[in-house]
Design a protein around this motif. Sequence first.
Motif, short mmCIF file in Angstrom:
data_model
loop_
_atom_site.label_atom_id
_atom_site.label_comp_id
_atom_site.label_asym_id
_atom_site.label_seq_id
_atom_site.Cartn_x
_atom_site.Cartn_y
_atom_site.Cartn_z
N TYR A 58 9.76 -4.68 -8.66
CA TYR A 58 9.39 -5.42 -9.69
C TYR A 58 7.97 -5.15 -10.20
CZ TYR A 58 13.82 -7.64 -10.02
OH TYR A 58 15.12 -7.94 -10.22
N ALA A 59 7.79 -4.82 -11.56
CA ALA A 59 6.25 -4.87 -11.99
C ALA A 59 6.17 -6.09 -12.67
CB ALA A 59 6.06 -3.86 -13.28
N VAL A 60 4.96 -6.84 -12.73
CA VAL A 60 4.75 -8.17 -13.26
C VAL A 60 3.35 -7.90 -14.19
CG1 VAL A 60 5.47 -9.21 -11.22
CG2 VAL A 60 3.09 -8.78 -11.34
N HIS A 72 0.59 -6.53 -9.02
CA HIS A 72 0.94 -7.76 -8.47
C HIS A 72 -0.44 -8.56 -8.06
CE1 HIS A 72 4.79 -6.22 -6.65
NE2 HIS A 72 5.04 -6.34 -7.73
N PHE A 73 -1.40 -7.73 -7.71
CA PHE A 73 -2.72 -8.07 -7.40
C PHE A 73 -3.40 -8.59 -8.27
CE2 PHE A 73 -3.56 -6.72 -3.02
CZ PHE A 73 -4.48 -7.57 -2.44
N GLU A 74 -3.43 -8.05 -9.63
CA GLU A 74 -4.10 -8.41 -10.96
C GLU A 74 -3.33 -9.55 -11.41
OE1 GLU A 74 -3.55 -5.34 -13.69
OE2 GLU A 74 -4.59 -4.10 -12.72
N ALA A 75 -2.04 -9.70 -11.08
CA ALA A 75 -1.37 -11.31 -11.50
C ALA A 75 -2.06 -12.17 -10.47
CB ALA A 75 0.08 -11.10 -11.43
N ARG A 82 -1.66 -8.88 1.68
CA ARG A 82 -3.00 -9.65 0.91
C ARG A 82 -2.40 -10.38 -0.07
NH1 ARG A 82 -7.77 -6.10 -0.10
NH2 ARG A 82 -8.47 -7.93 -1.23
N ALA A 83 -1.61 -9.55 -0.93
CA ALA A 83 -1.00 -10.35 -2.02
C ALA A 83 -0.18 -11.61 -1.72
CB ALA A 83 -0.31 -9.27 -3.18
N SER A 84 0.68 -11.18 -0.68
CA SER A 84 1.75 -12.41 -0.25
C SER A 84 1.06 -13.30 0.44
CB SER A 84 2.55 -11.68 0.83
OG SER A 84 3.25 -10.46 0.45
N GLU A 85 -0.07 -13.37 0.99
CA GLU A 85 -1.00 -14.48 1.57
C GLU A 85 -1.57 -15.18 0.47
OE1 GLU A 85 -3.20 -12.52 4.52
OE2 GLU A 85 -1.76 -12.12 5.77
N TRP A 86 -2.04 -14.30 -0.36
CA TRP A 86 -2.81 -14.93 -1.54
C TRP A 86 -1.80 -15.93 -2.44
CZ3 TRP A 86 -6.62 -11.65 -4.92
CH2 TRP A 86 -7.41 -12.43 -5.68
N THR A 87 -0.74 -15.34 -2.68
CA THR A 87 0.43 -16.08 -3.40
C THR A 87 0.70 -17.45 -2.73
OG1 THR A 87 1.23 -14.06 -4.29
CG2 THR A 87 2.75 -15.75 -4.37
N GLU A 88 0.74 -17.32 -1.38
CA GLU A 88 1.41 -18.67 -0.57
C GLU A 88 0.14 -19.50 -0.82
OE1 GLU A 88 3.89 -19.50 0.64
OE2 GLU A 88 5.02 -17.43 0.51
N VAL A 125 1.10 1.52 -8.00
CA VAL A 125 0.94 0.87 -9.29
C VAL A 125 1.62 -0.44 -9.47
CG1 VAL A 125 1.41 0.99 -11.72
CG2 VAL A 125 0.58 3.11 -10.48
N LEU A 126 2.76 -0.54 -8.82
CA LEU A 126 3.41 -1.77 -8.78
C LEU A 126 2.57 -3.07 -8.08
CD1 LEU A 126 7.10 -0.90 -8.41
CD2 LEU A 126 5.99 -1.26 -10.45
#
Length: 323
Positions: free
Chosen positions: A83-85, A152-155, A233-239, A147-148
């Motif tokens: 998914y793109a966000v 995620h990082f930008e979001a 990193r994106a997963s840990e940041w989201t949590e 790119v996807l």
Amino acid sequence: MPHTRLYRDGVLEAEGFPVEEVSARLAEDGVTAWVDLCGPSRPELELLAEELGLHELAVEDALQEHERPKLHRYDTHSFLTAYAVRLDRATGRLATAEVDAFLTPKALVTVRADDRFDIGLVTARWDSAPLLAGSGVGFLVHGLLDVLVDGHFEAVQALDDHVEHLEDMVFDERPHTTEVQRRSLAMRRSLVTLRRVVLPMREVVNTLMRRDLEVVDGPMAPYFQDLYDHVLRASEWTESLRDLVATIRDTQLNIQGNRLNLIMKKVTGWAAIIALPTAVTGFYGQNVPYPGYDRPWGFWTSTVVMVVLSGGLYATFKRRDWL
């Protein structure tokens, strides 16, 4: 309109050719093709699936929306869903766009339900690293996922900025209770959606890196490892942001309760101060004779008693920080 590209021995040879020519071009040696279908009909996708030998279950998943991010292996190919966000910075709401991909030994076929995801970002990413094009499908898949994951990082970063602003609102001297509640709910919804998109990507990228899948070759291995680190990193940041939003909400409730207790304490103190003059005037207001009832000194005595008692009570409450 479908997008197509053909690489021969790592060099971009052709693009924009008809989809009907894909199977014939793939019959040649040293070629890798990319086909992008935006909002294809079932007959169009089934025709391409017949030419490339795509499994009917994978085709069905590509036509169905709201599939979870995953990577399924079939005999002749693999099927990828990601998914793109995109985050609306004004409202804090997260929008998603599903991207499906068929990974064959010599071709990558991407399927999008609509144009919410800009496929031009992917082609630009491929064009920025032409020296890696010799890795074939692995190179194309890495550009797509890179790119996807960057999206995620930008979001996540934008949501982090929203959370910091939310913290400032919580500790503002002027309470913004309704606004904080509204934004907290919007943040939690966006983070729940982002978590569903980001967390499964760890398994997707990790599976792609397996040697038995034969997607990632030696030159692309470090790039996929870097991509996997970004996913972690994106997963840990989201949590961490989910926990932080919950903490902010609890903090706001505690601050709101403390403010209410402080207000009640002050109101109670002033009520006690006001009660003293009321008691004195009530006593002297009885319809019975009392000392000084017909003399001026009686009035001044009652006034002095009220002022002294009220002032003493105010001083006591102020010293104990009740007012």
